[in-house]
Design an enzyme around this catalytic site. Sequence first.
Site, mmCIF file in Angstrom:
data_model
loop_
_atom_site.group_PDB
_atom_site.id
_atom_site.type_symbol
_atom_site.label_atom_id
_atom_site.label_comp_id
_atom_site.label_asym_id
_atom_site.label_seq_id
_atom_site.Cartn_x
_atom_site.Cartn_y
_atom_site.Cartn_z
ATOM 1 N N GLY A 1 1.320 -2.669 -6.375
ATOM 2 C CA GLY A 1 1.225 -1.366 -5.725
ATOM 3 C C GLY A 1 -0.150 -0.757 -5.948
ATOM 4 O O GLY A 1 -1.120 -1.094 -5.279
ATOM 5 N N GLY A 2 -0.237 0.131 -6.928
ATOM 6 C CA GLY A 2 -1.469 0.892 -7.162
ATOM 7 C C GLY A 2 -2.727 0.047 -7.248
ATOM 8 O O GLY A 2 -3.779 0.422 -6.698
ATOM 9 N N GLY B 1 4.879 1.851 -10.971
ATOM 10 C CA GLY B 1 4.054 3.054 -10.968
ATOM 11 C C GLY B 1 4.049 3.806 -12.285
ATOM 12 O O GLY B 1 3.608 4.941 -12.356
ATOM 13 N N GLU C 1 11.236 -6.523 -9.052
ATOM 14 C CA GLU C 1 10.483 -5.340 -9.471
ATOM 15 C C GLU C 1 11.389 -4.426 -10.280
ATOM 16 O O GLU C 1 12.165 -3.643 -9.703
ATOM 17 C CB GLU C 1 9.964 -4.567 -8.251
ATOM 18 N N TRP D 1 0.828 -1.219 0.000
ATOM 19 C CA TRP D 1 0.000 0.000 0.000
ATOM 20 C C TRP D 1 0.858 1.264 0.000
ATOM 21 O O TRP D 1 0.325 2.365 -0.153
ATOM 22 C CB TRP D 1 -0.942 0.007 1.209
ATOM 23 N N SER E 1 3.488 -2.387 -12.153
ATOM 24 C CA SER E 1 2.315 -2.169 -13.014
ATOM 25 C C SER E 1 1.513 -3.444 -13.272
ATOM 26 O O SER E 1 0.978 -3.631 -14.368
ATOM 27 C CB SER E 1 2.737 -1.492 -14.330
HETATM 28 P P1 13P Z 1 2.803 -0.509 -9.013
HETATM 29 O O1 13P Z 1 2.010 -1.811 -9.043
HETATM 30 O O2 13P Z 1 1.994 0.660 -8.599
HETATM 31 O O3 13P Z 1 3.582 -0.335 -10.271
HETATM 32 O O4 13P Z 1 3.879 -0.688 -7.826
HETATM 33 C C1 13P Z 1 4.646 -1.846 -7.782
HETATM 34 C C2 13P Z 1 5.377 -1.877 -6.500
HETATM 35 O O5 13P Z 1 6.287 -1.118 -6.262
HETATM 36 C C3 13P Z 1 4.946 -2.844 -5.488
HETATM 37 O O6 13P Z 1 5.856 -2.931 -4.447
#
Ligand code: 13P
Length: 248
Positions: free
Chosen positions: A233-234, A172, A166, A11, A212
């Site tokens: 993440g998002g 993001g 990642e 989060w 993403s």
């Molecule tokens: P996003 O899914 O928002 O790209 O973020 C990935 C992330 O950093 C999860 O730790």
Amino acid sequence: MARTIVIAGNWKLNLSVEEGVALAGALAKEAGNDREIVVFPTALSVYPAVQAAAGSKVEVGVQNAYWEVSGAYTGELSPELAKAAGAKWVLIGHSERRQYFGETNETCNQRVQATLRAGLKPMLCIGETLEERESGRLDEILRGQITGGLANLSADDLADLVIAYEPVWAIGTGVVATEEQAQDAHALSRGIVRDLLGDAFADSVRILYGGSVKPDNAAGLLGQEDIDGALVGGASLKADVFSGIINS
Ligand code: 13P
């Protein structure tokens, strides 16, 4: 070897305690398949999220933890305190911590060791920047992050380890790695783990993809041989969207 899929939601610096409790509670009601589900709320929301998810398969973790148990370390929390609050996991070495907060492979290693001493499960993040990828340094960067982050630990010590690959350029940005790029980096990472800790460990360790991940690209990524889950993440901030990934 069959590896159980892990779907984790980071989060980051999002959601109030009230919002986090609502999300953890909603996920607890929905999480019905055989995948492991983990959420990493802000530190403030860890304990109430644990309460909200009690009795379900949703596990909770902290986004970072210091390696001292207690003492004069203003602003820090320890794996022991996280465990006492009901957390099961510690996220370590996220690229945002490496970029903005000075995290290094050495400090990641100290956090992995402290997490294991407390009896929690470490989720170690690795990944390259676009510049590192484009200059042909992918192997070198991932090798440094894995061997540095896991230094001085045996396969037995690391039985609960999960690795999250990642790529920084995919976090993001909406630019997801292609299935082939992700699979290649995961196979490379598993090979590095194999060199370090042997076949049995390399074949059983879960390596999650993050960057993403959305409901519409999750199934393709999770279908790759060396991708054993997702760190989201998002798309982990809304119950219906995250459930779309859990059930993909
Ligand atoms: P996003 O899914 O928002 O790209 O973020 C990935 C992330 O950093 C999860 O730790």
